[in-house]
Write an enzyme that holds these catalytic residues in place. Structure first.
Site, PDB file in Angstrom:
ATOM      1  N   ASN A 138      88.122 101.441  37.676  1.00 51.07           N
ATOM      2  CA  ASN A 138      88.882 100.386  38.339  1.00 51.07           C
ATOM      3  C   ASN A 138      90.361 100.722  38.168  1.00 51.07           C
ATOM      4  OD1 ASN A 138      90.082  98.104  39.302  1.00 51.07           O
ATOM      5  ND2 ASN A 138      89.291  96.715  37.719  1.00 51.07           N
ATOM      6  N   TRP A 139      90.943 101.235  39.221  1.00 50.65           N
ATOM      7  CA  TRP A 139      92.346 101.672  39.136  1.00 50.65           C
ATOM      8  C   TRP A 139      93.320 100.491  39.183  1.00 50.65           C
ATOM      9  CZ3 TRP A 139      92.916 106.717  42.602  1.00 50.65           C
ATOM     10  CH2 TRP A 139      92.207 107.754  41.982  1.00 50.65           C
ATOM     11  N   LYS A 140      92.812  99.306  39.518  1.00 54.35           N
ATOM     12  CA  LYS A 140      93.667  98.112  39.619  1.00 54.35           C
ATOM     13  C   LYS A 140      94.860  98.426  40.563  1.00 54.35           C
ATOM     14  CE  LYS A 140      91.922  96.778  35.139  1.00 54.35           C
ATOM     15  NZ  LYS A 140      92.094  96.077  33.868  1.00 54.35           N
ATOM     16  N   HIS A 188      86.460  89.985  39.044  1.00 50.90           N
ATOM     17  CA  HIS A 188      87.175  90.558  37.899  1.00 50.90           C
ATOM     18  C   HIS A 188      88.048  89.467  37.269  1.00 50.90           C
ATOM     19  CE1 HIS A 188      89.844  92.956  35.454  1.00 50.90           C
ATOM     20  NE2 HIS A 188      88.942  93.926  35.543  1.00 50.90           N
ATOM     21  N   GLU A 207      90.950  89.490  36.196  1.00 49.84           N
ATOM     22  CA  GLU A 207      92.326  89.434  36.692  1.00 49.84           C
ATOM     23  C   GLU A 207      92.395  88.674  38.020  1.00 49.84           C
ATOM     24  OE1 GLU A 207      93.039  93.633  36.368  1.00 49.84           O
ATOM     25  OE2 GLU A 207      92.934  93.434  34.179  1.00 49.84           O
ATOM     26  N   GLU A 255      82.843  92.130  30.829  1.00 46.94           N
ATOM     27  CA  GLU A 255      84.198  92.506  30.434  1.00 46.94           C
ATOM     28  C   GLU A 255      84.833  91.366  29.647  1.00 46.94           C
ATOM     29  OE1 GLU A 255      85.711  95.861  33.201  1.00 46.94           O
ATOM     30  OE2 GLU A 255      86.450  93.947  33.937  1.00 46.94           O
ATOM     31  N   GLY A 270      92.404  96.041  28.424  1.00 51.56           N
ATOM     32  CA  GLY A 270      93.784  96.515  28.335  1.00 51.56           C
ATOM     33  C   GLY A 270      94.421  96.342  26.967  1.00 51.56           C
ATOM     34  N   SER A 325      88.732  98.475  27.337  1.00 45.16           N
ATOM     35  CA  SER A 325      89.233  99.531  26.440  1.00 45.16           C
ATOM     36  C   SER A 325      88.212 100.642  26.166  1.00 45.16           C
ATOM     37  CB  SER A 325      89.739  98.925  25.119  1.00 45.16           C
ATOM     38  OG  SER A 325      90.826  98.052  25.373  1.00 45.16           O
ATOM     39  N   GLY A 331      89.335 100.775  33.090  1.00 44.64           N
ATOM     40  CA  GLY A 331      90.669 100.595  33.663  1.00 44.64           C
ATOM     41  C   GLY A 331      91.584 101.738  33.274  1.00 44.64           C
ATOM     42  N   GLY A 332      92.371 101.527  32.230  1.00 47.90           N
ATOM     43  CA  GLY A 332      93.411 102.474  31.816  1.00 47.90           C
ATOM     44  C   GLY A 332      92.959 103.924  31.729  1.00 47.90           C
TER      45      GLY A 332
HETATM   46  P1  13P Z   1      90.755  98.714  30.446  1.00 50.74           P
HETATM   47  O1  13P Z   1      89.750  99.824  30.434  1.00 50.74           O
HETATM   48  O2  13P Z   1      92.140  99.145  30.756  1.00 50.74           O
HETATM   49  O3  13P Z   1      90.660  97.876  29.192  1.00 50.74           O
HETATM   50  O4  13P Z   1      90.348  97.738  31.664  1.00 50.74           O
HETATM   51  C1  13P Z   1      89.052  97.286  31.759  1.00 50.74           C
HETATM   52  C2  13P Z   1      88.867  96.635  33.069  1.00 50.74           C
HETATM   53  O5  13P Z   1      89.399  95.573  33.334  1.00 50.74           O
HETATM   54  C3  13P Z   1      88.065  97.342  34.068  1.00 50.74           C
HETATM   55  O6  13P Z   1      87.766  96.525  35.158  1.00 50.74           O
END
Ligand code: 13P
Length: 248
Positions: free
Chosen positions: A10-12, A94, A96, A166, A172, A211, A232-233
């Protein structure tokens, strides 16, 4: 039940043409053992990503859709557009989106219905806050998030879905849930779905997100009810993500 490991990126609101080029060059040449990779870039890059990720084990997904088919909804993207671009997956619900864009569980359920109607595979995100976990409300909250979708589309629809657990406190933060805590929660989610349909619950992939990195993915993937990760990251770093894709 031998479920395939799914590694989803997930590149957001990150990434660019360069990242698509670098990541696809790295991932297209790998051999994946019983793994499915899904890359979810920001909407403007979906078309490019579909062309760039040419490996049969790599698919492309969106990060959300609108719950309506088309119309005067400035800035939104529809499931039909994803069909048109050959995008097969979409993340929905998600945290967010729920937190920053006010998406209720009812709206998430409407989006799930629209996505499934257009034959997309949904990655449905659920997860509790730290306060909810500390107050012992995790199971009740996850149940309420799942229930909204179950009430809307029914258990059968979960055949075309992936669940991503999640926990908000792990997203994050650099602090992943321990493999034991994640496993326990995944087992709860699978058990809840099994109370509706055991076969579907046994087949469904439940991904962990929060994470995940190349260092902790192996232990997570080895848990009975953890079928991969939504990342994500670490999915923005080519070498790191490649190593996660290669983890056994
Ligand atoms: P991180 O891997 O950056 O913690 O993000 C997780 C996430 O929200 C994936 O959708």
């Amino acid at each position: 039940m031998n479920r395939k490991i799914i590694v989803a990126a997930n590149w957001k609101m990150n990434g660019d043409t360069q990242l698509i080029n670098d990541m696809s060059a790295a991932l297209n040449q790998l051999t994946y053992k019983n793994k499915q990779v899904i890359v979810c870039p920001a909407a403007p890059y979906l078309s490019q990503a579909v062309s760039a990720f040419s490996h049969p084990d790599i698919a492309v997904g969106a990060q959300t859709i609108n719950d309506r088919e088309s119309g005067a909804y400035t800035g939104e993207i529809s499931a039909l557009m994803l069909n048109d671009l050959n995008v097969q997956y979409t993340i929905l619900g998600h945290s967010e989106r729920r937190t920053h864009f006010g998406e209720s569980s009812a709206l998430v359920a409407d989006k799930v219905a629209e996505a499934l109607d257009k034959n997309l595979t949904v990655i449905l995100c659920v997860g509790e806050t730290l306060a909810q976990r500390e107050q012992g409300e995790t199971e009740a909250y996850l149940t309420s998030q799942l229930q909204a979708v179950l009430d809307k589309v029914g258990i059968k629809a979960f055949e075309q879905m992936i669940v991503a657990y999640e926990p908000l406190w792990a997203i994050g933060t650099g602090v992943s849930a321990s493999a034991a805590v994640a496993q326990e929660t995944h087992e709860f989610i699978r058990g809840y779905l099994a109370s509706y349909d055991e076969t579907i619950a046994n087949r469904i992939s439940i991904l962990y997100g929060g994470s995940v990195n190349a260092g902790n993915c192996q232990e997570l993937f080895s848990q009975t009810d953890i079928d991969g990760a939504l990342i994500g990251g670490a999915s923005l770093k080519v070498e790191e993500f490649k190593n996660i894709c290669l983890a056994e």
